[in-house]
Design a protein around this motif. Sequence first.
Motif, PDB file in Angstrom:
ATOM      1  N   LYS A 259       0.805  -1.233   0.000  1.00 50.41           N
ATOM      2  CA  LYS A 259       0.000   0.000   0.000  1.00 50.41           C
ATOM      3  C   LYS A 259       0.833   1.276   0.000  1.00 50.41           C
ATOM      4  O   LYS A 259       0.474   2.262  -0.639  1.00 50.41           O
ATOM      5  N   PHE A 260       1.945   1.280   0.728  1.00 52.40           N
ATOM      6  CA  PHE A 260       2.700   2.530   0.898  1.00 52.40           C
ATOM      7  C   PHE A 260       4.158   2.431   0.440  1.00 52.40           C
ATOM      8  O   PHE A 260       4.864   3.433   0.456  1.00 52.40           O
ATOM      9  N   GLY A 261       4.588   1.246   0.024  1.00 54.24           N
ATOM     10  CA  GLY A 261       5.995   1.060  -0.307  1.00 54.24           C
ATOM     11  C   GLY A 261       6.424   1.750  -1.582  1.00 54.24           C
ATOM     12  O   GLY A 261       5.637   1.900  -2.527  1.00 54.24           O
ATOM     13  N   SER A 262       7.676   2.178  -1.632  1.00 50.43           N
ATOM     14  CA  SER A 262       8.256   2.806  -2.826  1.00 50.43           C
ATOM     15  C   SER A 262       9.730   2.437  -2.899  1.00 50.43           C
ATOM     16  O   SER A 262      10.415   2.347  -1.877  1.00 50.43           O
ATOM     17  N   ALA A 263      10.197   2.182  -4.128  1.00 46.47           N
ATOM     18  CA  ALA A 263      11.611   1.842  -4.317  1.00 46.47           C
ATOM     19  C   ALA A 263      12.490   3.088  -4.418  1.00 46.47           C
ATOM     20  O   ALA A 263      13.711   2.979  -4.487  1.00 46.47           O
ATOM     21  N   TRP A 264      11.877   4.272  -4.406  1.00 49.39           N
ATOM     22  CA  TRP A 264      12.635   5.518  -4.571  1.00 49.39           C
ATOM     23  C   TRP A 264      12.488   6.361  -3.302  1.00 49.39           C
ATOM     24  O   TRP A 264      11.455   6.974  -3.070  1.00 49.39           O
ATOM     25  N   PRO A 265      13.517   6.403  -2.435  1.00 45.15           N
ATOM     26  CA  PRO A 265      13.375   7.058  -1.128  1.00 45.15           C
ATOM     27  C   PRO A 265      13.178   8.564  -1.196  1.00 45.15           C
ATOM     28  O   PRO A 265      12.672   9.172  -0.256  1.00 45.15           O
ATOM     29  N   GLY A 266      13.550   9.204  -2.281  1.00 45.29           N
ATOM     30  CA  GLY A 266      13.406  10.653  -2.371  1.00 45.29           C
ATOM     31  C   GLY A 266      11.973  11.129  -2.525  1.00 45.29           C
ATOM     32  O   GLY A 266      11.696  12.326  -2.431  1.00 45.29           O
ATOM     33  N   GLU A 267      11.025  10.213  -2.750  1.00 45.99           N
ATOM     34  CA  GLU A 267       9.636  10.586  -2.977  1.00 45.99           C
ATOM     35  C   GLU A 267       8.904  10.975  -1.693  1.00 45.99           C
ATOM     36  O   GLU A 267       7.928  11.692  -1.729  1.00 45.99           O
ATOM     37  N   ASN A 268       9.369  10.448  -0.572  1.00 44.91           N
ATOM     38  CA  ASN A 268       8.648  10.665   0.694  1.00 44.91           C
ATOM     39  C   ASN A 268       9.353  11.680   1.592  1.00 44.91           C
ATOM     40  O   ASN A 268      10.579  11.813   1.550  1.00 44.91           O
ATOM     41  N   LYS A 269       8.557  12.381   2.395  1.00 45.44           N
ATOM     42  CA  LYS A 269       9.091  13.351   3.348  1.00 45.44           C
ATOM     43  C   LYS A 269       9.137  12.738   4.752  1.00 45.44           C
ATOM     44  O   LYS A 269       8.440  11.768   5.042  1.00 45.44           O
ATOM     45  N   LEU A 292      10.575   3.685   5.542  1.00 44.91           N
ATOM     46  CA  LEU A 292      10.079   2.497   4.836  1.00 44.91           C
ATOM     47  C   LEU A 292      10.692   2.406   3.439  1.00 44.91           C
ATOM     48  O   LEU A 292      11.179   1.336   3.028  1.00 44.91           O
ATOM     49  N   SER A 293      10.701   3.505   2.712  1.00 44.39           N
ATOM     50  CA  SER A 293      11.251   3.501   1.352  1.00 44.39           C
ATOM     51  C   SER A 293      12.759   3.269   1.350  1.00 44.39           C
ATOM     52  O   SER A 293      13.296   2.676   0.414  1.00 44.39           O
ATOM     53  N   GLN A 294      13.445   3.699   2.383  1.00 50.37           N
ATOM     54  CA  GLN A 294      14.893   3.454   2.485  1.00 50.37           C
ATOM     55  C   GLN A 294      15.181   1.969   2.671  1.00 50.37           C
ATOM     56  O   GLN A 294      16.135   1.427   2.094  1.00 50.37           O
ATOM     57  N   ILE A 295      14.364   1.290   3.481  1.00 49.55           N
ATOM     58  CA  ILE A 295      14.531  -0.161   3.686  1.00 49.55           C
ATOM     59  C   ILE A 295      14.280  -0.909   2.380  1.00 49.55           C
ATOM     60  O   ILE A 295      15.051  -1.788   1.988  1.00 49.55           O
ATOM     61  N   ILE A 296      13.189  -0.530   1.688  1.00 52.36           N
ATOM     62  CA  ILE A 296      12.849  -1.191   0.422  1.00 52.36           C
ATOM     63  C   ILE A 296      13.922  -0.923  -0.627  1.00 52.36           C
ATOM     64  O   ILE A 296      14.354  -1.831  -1.343  1.00 52.36           O
ATOM     65  N   ASN A 297      14.374   0.330  -0.707  1.00 49.51           N
ATOM     66  CA  ASN A 297      15.370   0.714  -1.708  1.00 49.51           C
ATOM     67  C   ASN A 297      16.657  -0.083  -1.574  1.00 49.51           C
ATOM     68  O   ASN A 297      17.237  -0.523  -2.581  1.00 49.51           O
ATOM     69  N   ALA A 298      17.100  -0.306  -0.335  1.00 49.71           N
ATOM     70  CA  ALA A 298      18.361  -1.024  -0.115  1.00 49.71           C
ATOM     71  C   ALA A 298      18.297  -2.438  -0.673  1.00 49.71           C
ATOM     72  O   ALA A 298      19.237  -2.912  -1.326  1.00 49.71           O
ATOM     73  N   ARG A 299      17.175  -3.132  -0.419  1.00 46.66           N
ATOM     74  CA  ARG A 299      17.054  -4.516  -0.891  1.00 46.66           C
ATOM     75  C   ARG A 299      16.786  -4.587  -2.395  1.00 46.66           C
ATOM     76  O   ARG A 299      17.366  -5.419  -3.092  1.00 46.66           O
ATOM     77  N   ILE A 304      18.433  -5.599  -8.243  1.00 48.79           N
ATOM     78  CA  ILE A 304      18.664  -5.057  -9.593  1.00 48.79           C
ATOM     79  C   ILE A 304      20.144  -5.123  -9.959  1.00 48.79           C
ATOM     80  O   ILE A 304      20.499  -5.383 -11.120  1.00 48.79           O
ATOM     81  N   GLU A 305      21.021  -4.883  -8.997  1.00 49.54           N
ATOM     82  CA  GLU A 305      22.464  -4.990  -9.273  1.00 49.54           C
ATOM     83  C   GLU A 305      22.846  -6.417  -9.650  1.00 49.54           C
ATOM     84  O   GLU A 305      23.705  -6.630 -10.514  1.00 49.54           O
ATOM     85  N   GLN A 306      22.211  -7.402  -9.005  1.00 48.31           N
ATOM     86  CA  GLN A 306      22.456  -8.807  -9.373  1.00 48.31           C
ATOM     87  C   GLN A 306      21.957  -9.085 -10.787  1.00 48.31           C
ATOM     88  O   GLN A 306      22.604  -9.786 -11.571  1.00 48.31           O
ATOM     89  N   VAL A 307      20.806  -8.509 -11.120  1.00 52.16           N
ATOM     90  CA  VAL A 307      20.268  -8.658 -12.477  1.00 52.16           C
ATOM     91  C   VAL A 307      21.227  -8.051 -13.503  1.00 52.16           C
ATOM     92  O   VAL A 307      21.532  -8.664 -14.531  1.00 52.16           O
ATOM     93  N   TYR A 308      21.721  -6.862 -13.202  1.00 52.26           N
ATOM     94  CA  TYR A 308      22.631  -6.184 -14.128  1.00 52.26           C
ATOM     95  C   TYR A 308      23.942  -6.952 -14.282  1.00 52.26           C
ATOM     96  O   TYR A 308      24.544  -6.978 -15.362  1.00 52.26           O
ATOM     97  N   LEU A 342      13.893   3.162 -10.779  1.00 51.06           N
ATOM     98  CA  LEU A 342      15.127   2.747 -10.107  1.00 51.06           C
ATOM     99  C   LEU A 342      15.942   1.813 -10.997  1.00 51.06           C
ATOM    100  O   LEU A 342      17.178   1.930 -11.062  1.00 51.06           O
ATOM    101  N   ALA A 343      15.273   0.900 -11.695  1.00 56.42           N
ATOM    102  CA  ALA A 343      15.970  -0.031 -12.602  1.00 56.42           C
ATOM    103  C   ALA A 343      16.670   0.721 -13.726  1.00 56.42           C
ATOM    104  O   ALA A 343      17.816   0.408 -14.081  1.00 56.42           O
ATOM    105  N   GLU A 344      16.018   1.727 -14.286  1.00 58.86           N
ATOM    106  CA  GLU A 344      16.637   2.536 -15.340  1.00 58.86           C
ATOM    107  C   GLU A 344      17.837   3.315 -14.802  1.00 58.86           C
ATOM    108  O   GLU A 344      18.861   3.451 -15.479  1.00 58.86           O
ATOM    109  N   TYR A 345      17.700   3.817 -13.568  1.00 57.36           N
ATOM    110  CA  TYR A 345      18.779   4.604 -12.963  1.00 57.36           C
ATOM    111  C   TYR A 345      20.026   3.744 -12.721  1.00 57.36           C
ATOM    112  O   TYR A 345      21.155   4.174 -12.981  1.00 57.36           O
TER     113      TYR A 345
END
Length: 456
Positions: A259-269, A292-299, A304-308, A342-345
Amino acid sequence: MEVEKIAVGLDIGTTKIVAMLGRKNEHGKIEILGMGRAKSRGVHRGVVNNITQTIDSINEAVREAERNSGLKIHQVIVGIAGQHIRSLEHSDYITREDFEEVIAQEDLRRLIGQVHKLVMLPGEEIIHVLPQEYKVDSQAEVREPMGMYGSRLEANFHVVLGQTSSIRNIGRCVKAVGLNLSAITLEPLASAEAVLSREEKEAGVALVDIGGGTTDIAIFKDNIIRHTAVIPFGGNIITEDIKEGCFIIKRQAELLKVKFGSAWPGENKETEIVSIPGLRGREPREISLKRLSQIINARVKEIIEQVYMEIQNYGHEDQKKRLIGGLVLTGGGSKLKHLRQLAEYITGVDTRIGYASEHLSNGKDHNLNNPEYTTAIGLVMKGFEKSEENQEITTNNSKESVSVYEENLKGTRKISRRKPTEISEENLLKKKAIERSKSFLENWADKFRQILNDSE
C-alpha cells in the motif's frame, strides 16, 4: 467445447499457486475460462520443502479453477524455478548417412536426443534443450536447417538443468492431486512467451520476473534464447527486511509494502507517517514512509544490481550483444512503486513493466491484467504450443508411413483393390461339379459335331 483444445497452466510459486484454464479463439487469442488461486504453503524459494502442504495448496487452486470454469482438469503444464536451476552452453553434431535426402524433423530430434545423453553432475537432469544456431557442413549461422542438404548437422544449445529431487517432488505433488503432468517449463520462458514481442526478442531484451522467492532472468537476442539465470531473492525478502526494520509482524509488513511502499526514497518526506495497530491492546506503532522507502530501496537495489551483473555476464557491453529492447519487469514484485525508474537509474537501460493483456481476448479484465499472473498465462500458451508440436509429430509420422507404403508399391503391377471372397467347402464342391458338367457338355458337343461331319 473439445477438451483437447483447452490448456491448463499451473504456477507453483513461493507466495501463491495459480491454476489457469484457457482456449484459443478463432483469432488466435487466448481466452481464459477460469482461474484458481491459493496461498502457497510448503514452497520456499521455488522449491517444494513440504509435500503435504504443497498438495493441499495445489488441490485448493485446481478445484477453484474447476468451479469457475465448469470444466474438469485432467492434465497440466507446470512451471519450475528455484535456486537449483542452472544453465550451460553446449555444442553437438550428428552425421547423416543418407545425405542425398534433405534434413527433416527426425534429424533435429535425433540431434536434441543426443544432447540429452550429456553427462551432468550427480542429482541433476535436463529440463530444456534449446537450439540456438545450426551449422550444416561448412555453412554456419543457419536458423532453420530443415529442407537443406548436408551430411553433418551441428548446433549450439542452451541447456537448462535442475535438481532431480526438486523436479520429482513437483511431479509427485501434481500426481497426488489426481492430475497428469504433460510438461515442465522453466518459468521465465513461460513469462517471456506472455509479455515479450517478437520485435523485442529480435532487438535484444532481458526479461526479469520478480517473484516472491526468486528473481528469474531470460535474455533473448536475434529471436534466440541466449542466457537464463535465477537469483535467490524476491519480494519476500523485502517483506522480511520491513518486518525486522520496523518491528512489526509479517502480515503488517506485506500490507505496508503493497500500500505505501516505494523503491525511490526521495519521494517521501520525513513528516509522512503511517500508524500500525499494536498487538493485543498495545499502543499503535508509527512508521515513517521515508524510513520504509529506504529499507525497500536497499534490498531492491541489491536485486537489480544482481540482475545487471547477469546482463554483463552475457556480454551486454559488446556491440553485437547490446540489448536494444532493454529490460522488461514482470511478476508480482514488479508492481512496487517507482521500481521501473530505479531499474533505469541503476542499469542505464530502458525499462518497462510487462503485461500479458495483448495475448488475451479478455485482456481488459482487471484480474488478469496483472503482472503477477504472467507466468500462469505463459504456461497456458506453452500448453498450446506443446499440443501443436505433438500434432505435427503425429502428422509427420503418418506422412512418413504413407510415403513408405507408396515406395513399396513402386515397380509392382497394378492389382485389383476388390476384397477377395472367402470360398467355403460347400461352394468349392459346387464349383467342381459345375466344372465337371461343363467338361461333359463340351465333350458331348464335340462328338455331336463329329457325327454330323461323318454323315455329310
